[in-house]
Design a protein around this motif. Sequence first.
Motif, PDB file in Angstrom:
ATOM      1  N   GLY A   1       7.654 -25.169 -20.586  1.00  0.00           N
ATOM      2  CA  GLY A   1       8.862 -25.942 -20.299  1.00  0.00           C
ATOM      3  C   GLY A   1       8.582 -27.424 -20.438  1.00  0.00           C
ATOM      4  O   GLY A   1       7.538 -27.844 -20.957  1.00  0.00           O
ATOM      5  N   GLY A   2       9.508 -28.218 -19.935  1.00  0.00           N
ATOM      6  CA  GLY A   2       9.438 -29.670 -20.137  1.00  0.00           C
ATOM      7  C   GLY A   2      10.430 -29.995 -21.240  1.00  0.00           C
ATOM      8  O   GLY A   2      10.400 -29.353 -22.306  1.00  0.00           O
TER       9      GLY A   2
ATOM     10  N   ASP B   1       7.037 -23.812 -16.523  1.00  0.00           N
ATOM     11  CA  ASP B   1       8.236 -23.473 -15.754  1.00  0.00           C
ATOM     12  C   ASP B   1       8.011 -22.126 -15.059  1.00  0.00           C
ATOM     13  O   ASP B   1       7.621 -21.140 -15.703  1.00  0.00           O
ATOM     14  CB  ASP B   1       9.467 -23.343 -16.671  1.00  0.00           C
ATOM     15  CG  ASP B   1      10.023 -24.696 -17.102  1.00  0.00           C
ATOM     16  OD1 ASP B   1       9.479 -25.741 -16.676  1.00  0.00           O
ATOM     17  OD2 ASP B   1      11.019 -24.700 -17.860  1.00  0.00           O
TER      18      ASP B   1
ATOM     19  N   TYR C   1      12.702 -38.287 -18.896  1.00  0.00           N
ATOM     20  CA  TYR C   1      11.773 -38.108 -17.766  1.00  0.00           C
ATOM     21  C   TYR C   1      10.565 -39.039 -17.932  1.00  0.00           C
ATOM     22  O   TYR C   1       9.979 -39.479 -16.953  1.00  0.00           O
ATOM     23  CB  TYR C   1      11.259 -36.666 -17.703  1.00  0.00           C
ATOM     24  CG  TYR C   1      12.281 -35.643 -17.258  1.00  0.00           C
ATOM     25  CD1 TYR C   1      12.645 -35.532 -15.923  1.00  0.00           C
ATOM     26  CD2 TYR C   1      12.858 -34.769 -18.173  1.00  0.00           C
ATOM     27  CE1 TYR C   1      13.569 -34.583 -15.514  1.00  0.00           C
ATOM     28  CE2 TYR C   1      13.783 -33.819 -17.765  1.00  0.00           C
ATOM     29  CZ  TYR C   1      14.129 -33.731 -16.440  1.00  0.00           C
ATOM     30  OH  TYR C   1      15.051 -32.794 -16.036  1.00  0.00           O
TER      31      TYR C   1
ATOM     32  N   THR D   1      18.344 -23.089 -18.662  1.00  0.00           N
ATOM     33  CA  THR D   1      17.166 -23.951 -18.758  1.00  0.00           C
ATOM     34  C   THR D   1      16.783 -24.162 -20.225  1.00  0.00           C
ATOM     35  O   THR D   1      16.544 -23.194 -20.945  1.00  0.00           O
ATOM     36  CB  THR D   1      15.948 -23.318 -18.033  1.00  0.00           C
ATOM     37  OG1 THR D   1      16.380 -22.788 -16.802  1.00  0.00           O
ATOM     38  CG2 THR D   1      14.827 -24.330 -17.836  1.00  0.00           C
ATOM     39  N   GLY D   2      16.723 -25.401 -20.635  1.00  0.00           N
ATOM     40  CA  GLY D   2      16.280 -25.703 -21.998  1.00  0.00           C
ATOM     41  C   GLY D   2      17.378 -25.590 -23.052  1.00  0.00           C
ATOM     42  O   GLY D   2      17.140 -25.907 -24.226  1.00  0.00           O
TER      43      GLY D   2
ATOM     44  N   VAL E   1       7.196 -26.844 -12.860  1.00  0.00           N
ATOM     45  CA  VAL E   1       8.581 -26.936 -12.386  1.00  0.00           C
ATOM     46  C   VAL E   1       9.033 -25.556 -11.914  1.00  0.00           C
ATOM     47  O   VAL E   1       8.885 -24.565 -12.649  1.00  0.00           O
ATOM     48  CB  VAL E   1       9.515 -27.451 -13.505  1.00  0.00           C
ATOM     49  CG1 VAL E   1      10.969 -27.459 -13.041  1.00  0.00           C
ATOM     50  CG2 VAL E   1       9.114 -28.873 -13.920  1.00  0.00           C
TER      51      VAL E   1
ATOM     52  N   ASP F   1      18.045 -28.927 -24.481  1.00  0.00           N
ATOM     53  CA  ASP F   1      16.905 -29.371 -25.307  1.00  0.00           C
ATOM     54  C   ASP F   1      16.972 -28.706 -26.688  1.00  0.00           C
ATOM     55  O   ASP F   1      16.648 -29.323 -27.710  1.00  0.00           O
ATOM     56  CB  ASP F   1      15.584 -28.995 -24.628  1.00  0.00           C
ATOM     57  CG  ASP F   1      15.487 -29.540 -23.208  1.00  0.00           C
ATOM     58  OD1 ASP F   1      16.013 -30.635 -22.958  1.00  0.00           O
ATOM     59  OD2 ASP F   1      14.887 -28.861 -22.356  1.00  0.00           O
TER      60      ASP F   1
ATOM     61  N   ASN G   1       5.533 -28.907 -19.308  1.00  0.00           N
ATOM     62  CA  ASN G   1       5.425 -28.274 -17.990  1.00  0.00           C
ATOM     63  C   ASN G   1       5.238 -26.775 -18.108  1.00  0.00           C
ATOM     64  O   ASN G   1       5.625 -26.166 -19.112  1.00  0.00           O
ATOM     65  CB  ASN G   1       6.729 -28.459 -17.193  1.00  0.00           C
ATOM     66  CG  ASN G   1       6.999 -29.904 -16.848  1.00  0.00           C
ATOM     67  OD1 ASN G   1       6.086 -30.683 -16.600  1.00  0.00           O
ATOM     68  ND2 ASN G   1       8.275 -30.275 -16.836  1.00  0.00           N
TER      69      ASN G   1
ATOM     70  N   MET H   1      16.212 -27.227 -10.327  1.00  0.00           N
ATOM     71  CA  MET H   1      14.789 -27.401 -10.621  1.00  0.00           C
ATOM     72  C   MET H   1      14.078 -28.231  -9.547  1.00  0.00           C
ATOM     73  O   MET H   1      14.641 -29.191  -9.031  1.00  0.00           O
ATOM     74  CB  MET H   1      14.644 -28.102 -11.978  1.00  0.00           C
ATOM     75  CG  MET H   1      15.300 -27.338 -13.115  1.00  0.00           C
ATOM     76  SD  MET H   1      14.812 -27.918 -14.741  1.00  0.00           S
ATOM     77  CE  MET H   1      15.760 -29.419 -14.875  1.00  0.00           C
TER      78      MET H   1
ATOM     79  N   ASN I   1      10.216 -28.485 -24.911  1.00  0.00           N
ATOM     80  CA  ASN I   1      11.244 -27.542 -25.376  1.00  0.00           C
ATOM     81  C   ASN I   1      11.843 -28.011 -26.705  1.00  0.00           C
ATOM     82  O   ASN I   1      11.991 -27.235 -27.656  1.00  0.00           O
ATOM     83  CB  ASN I   1      12.380 -27.427 -24.351  1.00  0.00           C
ATOM     84  CG  ASN I   1      11.946 -26.755 -23.053  1.00  0.00           C
ATOM     85  OD1 ASN I   1      10.961 -26.020 -23.033  1.00  0.00           O
ATOM     86  ND2 ASN I   1      12.675 -27.007 -21.976  1.00  0.00           N
TER      87      ASN I   1
END
Length: 341
Positions: free
Chosen positions: A38-39, A13, A138, A251-252, A95, A255, A11, A107, A43
């Motif tokens: 992102g995603g 972000d 996801y 965020t992340g 996102v 991950d 993604n 998000m 990540n």
Amino acid sequence: MPQVIALGDINLDIVAHMAYYPPRGGEGITSQCCLRLGGSAANTAFVLACCGMETAIIGRVGTDPLGQQLLADLRAGGVDVSLVQSDPDKTTGVVFVAVTPDGERTMFGSRGANVRLDFQGFPPIQWGRVHHFHLSGYALLEAPQREVALCAMDAACRSGLSVSLDAGVITLMQQNSLIRSLLPRIDLFLPSLDEAELLTGTRDAEMAVIKLREQGVKAIALKLGGKGCMVGVEEGNFSVPPFAVEVRDTTGAGDAFNAGLIAGRLKGLSWRAAALWGNALGALVAHAGINKEVIGREAVAAFLHQSRNQSTWMDWQCEFDTIIQLLKGGGHGGGMARTIG
Ligand code: RIB
């Protein structure tokens, strides 16, 4: 063939830092806004590559400039994108991430091309030559991406790879029974406490780990945010304390934790050392984002060196030594484990 293949979303972000989260119908002003890769799968793949793992990602972006930029970012991080499809009809996943001063992220996702991952046009994957398959939950939300994800997981299991899963809250809300059915085939399950609760009905970390192991998961790393993590493996359960950093944006971070733990185990580290590496990466990302300068091997070694004298880490000196030595190019670098467990 890469050592690790990750499958899931890629993604853009749009990250907006806000002094407060607006009420419904209200307005929020962002003090700082940035666009970045992102995603969850992207990540994790990016951080795995920073950890020195040969990593590829299976995913789908649009043919739009955003998609091309994200592929360039992944390539620059050392991720093999030859298994990423380009969709002429759907835009790249985007996102919107609202981050409040406590670092919490909220998000709003438009999954775009990610969902249309299909079986067309894959070069043959020699699964037997890969060591590990990481699945981001996801990818299980919608077909056709879900069918490709399940098929890839089957192929990975049949070929004897170890498999990790980061399910995600929304997937557990919408696909709870599917996730439950996969658990006995997962070597390493990587839930947050919210996710574990959706599977076990408890917010007690130790109880959740016990209940998840009863559901057939071989190893669990329960991510507890500012409280570190709890790992449940055959030898027993143990907690890893958090690193003391100023949390700016989470965020992340989970991950990145996944990547450190997976890389550590594949490089032959003990569960304790691998989880410590994961915690360090999660903390660094929560402080400064997924940025090669911050999570690269030398930067992480310096961070560990600085942190090791804090009283929290008195019983972890041996693990600090092992990781620092590994990051500086000595010890544990040669052998690659075929399994995580
Ligand atoms: O796990 C964090 C990721 O989830 C973000 O980068 C965002 O793209 C969402 O997919």
